[in-house]
Write a protein that holds these residues in place. Sequence first.
Motif, PDB file in Angstrom:
ATOM      1  N   LEU A 295       4.471 -30.596  28.738  1.00  0.00           N
ATOM      2  CA  LEU A 295       4.904 -30.830  30.011  1.00  0.00           C
ATOM      3  C   LEU A 295       4.259 -29.772  31.009  1.00  0.00           C
ATOM      4  CD1 LEU A 295       8.622 -31.564  29.276  1.00  0.00           C
ATOM      5  CD2 LEU A 295       7.015 -33.047  29.847  1.00  0.00           C
ATOM      6  N   ALA A 296       4.019 -28.690  30.775  1.00  0.00           N
ATOM      7  CA  ALA A 296       3.574 -27.666  31.686  1.00  0.00           C
ATOM      8  C   ALA A 296       2.129 -28.023  32.201  1.00  0.00           C
ATOM      9  CB  ALA A 296       3.266 -26.222  30.999  1.00  0.00           C
ATOM     10  N   VAL A 297       1.201 -28.819  31.373  1.00  0.00           N
ATOM     11  CA  VAL A 297       0.068 -29.385  31.851  1.00  0.00           C
ATOM     12  C   VAL A 297       0.389 -30.399  33.234  1.00  0.00           C
ATOM     13  CG1 VAL A 297      -1.947 -30.809  31.363  1.00  0.00           C
ATOM     14  CG2 VAL A 297      -0.923 -29.182  29.544  1.00  0.00           C
ATOM     15  N   GLY A 298       1.505 -31.035  33.015  1.00  0.00           N
ATOM     16  CA  GLY A 298       1.842 -31.740  34.362  1.00  0.00           C
ATOM     17  C   GLY A 298       2.150 -31.068  35.599  1.00  0.00           C
ATOM     18  N   LEU A 299       2.418 -29.855  35.437  1.00  0.00           N
ATOM     19  CA  LEU A 299       2.644 -28.828  36.439  1.00  0.00           C
ATOM     20  C   LEU A 299       1.860 -28.043  36.966  1.00  0.00           C
ATOM     21  CD1 LEU A 299       6.373 -27.745  35.280  1.00  0.00           C
ATOM     22  CD2 LEU A 299       5.889 -29.667  36.765  1.00  0.00           C
ATOM     23  N   PHE A 300       0.953 -27.635  35.944  1.00  0.00           N
ATOM     24  CA  PHE A 300       0.226 -26.283  36.181  1.00  0.00           C
ATOM     25  C   PHE A 300      -1.427 -26.774  36.282  1.00  0.00           C
ATOM     26  CE2 PHE A 300       3.887 -24.114  34.619  1.00  0.00           C
ATOM     27  CZ  PHE A 300       4.000 -23.378  35.751  1.00  0.00           C
ATOM     28  N   ALA A 301      -1.820 -27.749  35.768  1.00  0.00           N
ATOM     29  CA  ALA A 301      -3.252 -28.452  35.319  1.00  0.00           C
ATOM     30  C   ALA A 301      -3.868 -28.321  37.060  1.00  0.00           C
ATOM     31  CB  ALA A 301      -3.210 -29.822  35.010  1.00  0.00           C
ATOM     32  N   ARG A 302      -5.233 -27.420  36.816  1.00  0.00           N
ATOM     33  CA  ARG A 302      -5.837 -27.427  38.276  1.00  0.00           C
ATOM     34  C   ARG A 302      -7.075 -28.363  38.030  1.00  0.00           C
ATOM     35  NH1 ARG A 302      -5.314 -21.499  40.345  1.00  0.00           N
ATOM     36  NH2 ARG A 302      -7.162 -22.071  41.483  1.00  0.00           N
ATOM     37  N   PRO A 303      -7.262 -29.007  39.129  1.00  0.00           N
ATOM     38  CA  PRO A 303      -8.111 -30.355  39.349  1.00  0.00           C
ATOM     39  C   PRO A 303      -9.500 -29.717  38.953  1.00  0.00           C
ATOM     40  CG  PRO A 303      -7.407 -29.693  41.354  1.00  0.00           C
ATOM     41  CD  PRO A 303      -6.407 -28.963  40.382  1.00  0.00           C
ATOM     42  N   GLU A 304      -9.761 -28.508  39.409  1.00  0.00           N
ATOM     43  CA  GLU A 304     -11.258 -28.020  39.116  1.00  0.00           C
ATOM     44  C   GLU A 304     -11.600 -27.725  37.698  1.00  0.00           C
ATOM     45  OE1 GLU A 304      -9.072 -24.360  40.293  1.00  0.00           O
ATOM     46  OE2 GLU A 304      -8.896 -26.582  40.622  1.00  0.00           O
ATOM     47  N   LEU A 305     -10.394 -27.257  36.928  1.00  0.00           N
ATOM     48  CA  LEU A 305     -10.630 -27.170  35.467  1.00  0.00           C
ATOM     49  C   LEU A 305     -10.704 -28.254  34.771  1.00  0.00           C
ATOM     50  CD1 LEU A 305      -8.350 -23.776  35.187  1.00  0.00           C
ATOM     51  CD2 LEU A 305     -10.761 -23.869  35.364  1.00  0.00           C
ATOM     52  N   ALA A 306      -9.785 -29.065  35.117  1.00  0.00           N
ATOM     53  CA  ALA A 306      -9.842 -30.304  34.366  1.00  0.00           C
ATOM     54  C   ALA A 306     -11.017 -31.284  34.642  1.00  0.00           C
ATOM     55  CB  ALA A 306      -8.441 -31.130  34.792  1.00  0.00           C
ATOM     56  N   ALA A 307     -11.577 -31.193  35.712  1.00  0.00           N
ATOM     57  CA  ALA A 307     -12.621 -31.805  36.166  1.00  0.00           C
ATOM     58  C   ALA A 307     -13.823 -31.370  35.048  1.00  0.00           C
ATOM     59  CB  ALA A 307     -13.109 -31.572  37.385  1.00  0.00           C
ATOM     60  N   ASP A 308     -13.929 -30.120  34.681  1.00  0.00           N
ATOM     61  CA  ASP A 308     -14.880 -29.742  33.486  1.00  0.00           C
ATOM     62  C   ASP A 308     -14.969 -30.571  32.489  1.00  0.00           C
ATOM     63  OD1 ASP A 308     -15.844 -27.669  35.498  1.00  0.00           O
ATOM     64  OD2 ASP A 308     -14.628 -26.325  34.390  1.00  0.00           O
TER      65      ASP A 308
ATOM     66  N   PHE B 223      -6.960 -25.993  31.020  1.00  0.00           N
ATOM     67  CA  PHE B 223      -6.633 -26.556  32.374  1.00  0.00           C
ATOM     68  C   PHE B 223      -5.766 -25.810  33.337  1.00  0.00           C
ATOM     69  CE2 PHE B 223      -7.048 -30.155  29.119  1.00  0.00           C
ATOM     70  CZ  PHE B 223      -8.325 -30.421  29.590  1.00  0.00           C
ATOM     71  N   VAL B 224      -5.147 -24.468  32.780  1.00  0.00           N
ATOM     72  CA  VAL B 224      -4.357 -23.835  33.612  1.00  0.00           C
ATOM     73  C   VAL B 224      -5.016 -22.459  33.854  1.00  0.00           C
ATOM     74  CG1 VAL B 224      -2.174 -24.929  32.711  1.00  0.00           C
ATOM     75  CG2 VAL B 224      -3.165 -22.962  31.464  1.00  0.00           C
ATOM     76  N   SER B 225      -4.502 -21.821  34.919  1.00  0.00           N
ATOM     77  CA  SER B 225      -4.947 -20.487  35.302  1.00  0.00           C
ATOM     78  C   SER B 225      -4.386 -19.582  34.206  1.00  0.00           C
ATOM     79  CB  SER B 225      -4.378 -20.201  36.724  1.00  0.00           C
ATOM     80  OG  SER B 225      -3.063 -20.205  36.836  1.00  0.00           O
ATOM     81  N   ASP B 226      -4.848 -18.079  34.397  1.00  0.00           N
ATOM     82  CA  ASP B 226      -4.336 -17.130  33.650  1.00  0.00           C
ATOM     83  C   ASP B 226      -2.699 -16.904  34.025  1.00  0.00           C
ATOM     84  OD1 ASP B 226      -6.985 -16.917  33.115  1.00  0.00           O
ATOM     85  OD2 ASP B 226      -7.447 -14.946  33.940  1.00  0.00           O
ATOM     86  N   LYS B 227      -2.464 -16.795  35.203  1.00  0.00           N
ATOM     87  CA  LYS B 227      -0.948 -16.685  35.735  1.00  0.00           C
ATOM     88  C   LYS B 227      -0.086 -17.754  35.123  1.00  0.00           C
ATOM     89  CE  LYS B 227      -2.336 -14.087  39.993  1.00  0.00           C
ATOM     90  NZ  LYS B 227      -3.782 -14.556  39.686  1.00  0.00           N
ATOM     91  N   ALA B 228      -0.742 -18.931  35.089  1.00  0.00           N
ATOM     92  CA  ALA B 228       0.298 -20.038  34.711  1.00  0.00           C
ATOM     93  C   ALA B 228       0.519 -19.937  33.163  1.00  0.00           C
ATOM     94  CB  ALA B 228      -0.382 -21.385  34.693  1.00  0.00           C
ATOM     95  N   ALA B 229      -0.704 -19.393  32.452  1.00  0.00           N
ATOM     96  CA  ALA B 229      -0.425 -19.212  31.096  1.00  0.00           C
ATOM     97  C   ALA B 229       0.638 -18.041  30.586  1.00  0.00           C
ATOM     98  CB  ALA B 229      -1.827 -18.479  30.480  1.00  0.00           C
ATOM     99  N   ILE B 230       0.848 -17.081  31.563  1.00  0.00           N
ATOM    100  CA  ILE B 230       1.622 -16.264  31.290  1.00  0.00           C
ATOM    101  C   ILE B 230       3.469 -16.688  31.511  1.00  0.00           C
ATOM    102  CG2 ILE B 230       2.768 -14.119  32.270  1.00  0.00           C
ATOM    103  CD1 ILE B 230      -0.067 -12.971  32.933  1.00  0.00           C
ATOM    104  N   VAL B 231       3.288 -17.437  32.562  1.00  0.00           N
ATOM    105  CA  VAL B 231       4.614 -18.016  32.719  1.00  0.00           C
ATOM    106  C   VAL B 231       4.887 -19.176  31.652  1.00  0.00           C
ATOM    107  CG1 VAL B 231       5.808 -19.858  34.172  1.00  0.00           C
ATOM    108  CG2 VAL B 231       4.317 -17.946  35.107  1.00  0.00           C
ATOM    109  N   ILE B 232       4.022 -19.958  31.013  1.00  0.00           N
ATOM    110  CA  ILE B 232       4.160 -20.781  29.979  1.00  0.00           C
ATOM    111  C   ILE B 232       4.711 -20.029  28.942  1.00  0.00           C
ATOM    112  CG2 ILE B 232       3.169 -22.433  28.160  1.00  0.00           C
ATOM    113  CD1 ILE B 232       1.024 -23.270  30.803  1.00  0.00           C
ATOM    114  N   GLY B 233       3.890 -19.068  28.377  1.00  0.00           N
ATOM    115  CA  GLY B 233       4.203 -18.246  26.964  1.00  0.00           C
ATOM    116  C   GLY B 233       5.485 -17.593  27.343  1.00  0.00           C
ATOM    117  N   ALA B 234       6.026 -17.069  28.652  1.00  0.00           N
ATOM    118  CA  ALA B 234       7.351 -16.444  28.708  1.00  0.00           C
ATOM    119  C   ALA B 234       8.233 -17.408  28.480  1.00  0.00           C
ATOM    120  CB  ALA B 234       7.520 -15.566  30.172  1.00  0.00           C
TER     121      ALA B 234
END
Length: 431
Positions: free
Chosen positions: A333-346, A285-296
Amino acid sequence: MQLADLSRGLDTIWVVLTAAMILLMEGGFALLEAGFVRQKNAVSIIMKVFVDIAFGALVYYTIGFAIMYGKDWAGLLGTSGFMLGGDLSHIRLNITHDTYWLFQSAFVIAVISIVSGAVAERINFRAYIIYTIVMTGFIYPVAGHWVWAAGGWIASLGMIDFAGSAVIHALGGFAALASAIFIGPRIGKFSPDGKVNIVPPSNLPLASVGAFVLWFGWFGFNSGSTLSATNGSIGHIAVTTMLAASAGGAACILFTMFRYKKADPPMVINGSLAGLVGITAGCSFVSDKAAIVIGAVCGILMVLATEMLENRQIDDPVGAFAVHGVSGSIGTLAVGLFARPELAADAGNGYAGLFYGGGWHLLGVQALGLAIVSVWGFAVTWGAMWLINKFVRVRVSRDDELIGLDVGIHGVPAYSQDQDFIDLDRLKKER
């Protein structure tokens, strides 16, 4: 062959293969934990992993799966599907129920493996077997029903936890914390004046290989949760998984170089794992860039959480709480910040995170679900340990701990060093 039959066959192969990848992670847990603990306790780690798999699978087959995915009762637990029998018609998937059980059994085995590291080098083997039954048959299935099952009361609020940052990792991490506090620190870990004594890992190369095996298995953990070989998000999930793990390791390298003036190998190993844990909830549900932030963020906070536990004289030999409890919480918690609606809709859920115009609703739901699952894991684990201790002593004797659980409990060392025999009575007297 009909197209529907082909699709069903492909999905079955996909789920079975990814389930096998997740089960291979138990080899990763075994290597990681055996490398982190002292040589005299390596066999005890391996034996606990066998308990996880053997007892975990049987208990989950007998009662756990039914409680987790059976016909809903009041949003609290399932009431059908014991030993895969009874009414499971509400589970509508493109795979059979036994295939679905296989995949889910790999998850439940991972949960109990998280706890095993926190109590390494000092838990009674018999007590661990009993706790494994409680975790795989009750603690995890109940929490899983709340969040993942049709009719689960937290699921009805709209919580997103794609592959288990909360249900698996936060739950397992807080259960690990309760276990570590209850059982107490290893002998000599903390001095009477509060000084923290370093217990050197026995084999960091072994632990590193374990981390790489876990990293490999995580692609099955996350991508396999699609339950479909033709799901278009598989590639995206794999990419976010890879980026978060890499970011966790990289951030940990840089942070420990800044904080300790050298890159700390055990921390770096756990940093990559922290990134993997953190991305598990939102990998789809999150973008590639958000994944980097979450991991870091997970990699850095894992270091701080490890220090915090030691400052409070809580002994967690492999960093189970810092990696799984803390990073699982961040990822949820990061899902509540970074979830993109078009990805969650899938995935049939159009909720957006705070940073994508969704407001505070999803973040609030994520926080509520996380808090409930974490408190459940901690409180019920503490109660289970207390009750088990009434009948079977949870902690090994001082002699067995000093000798090492390999010889003291299992009667065999991990490395024979060409010894012809082992005199247990002599070893105890020497200690």
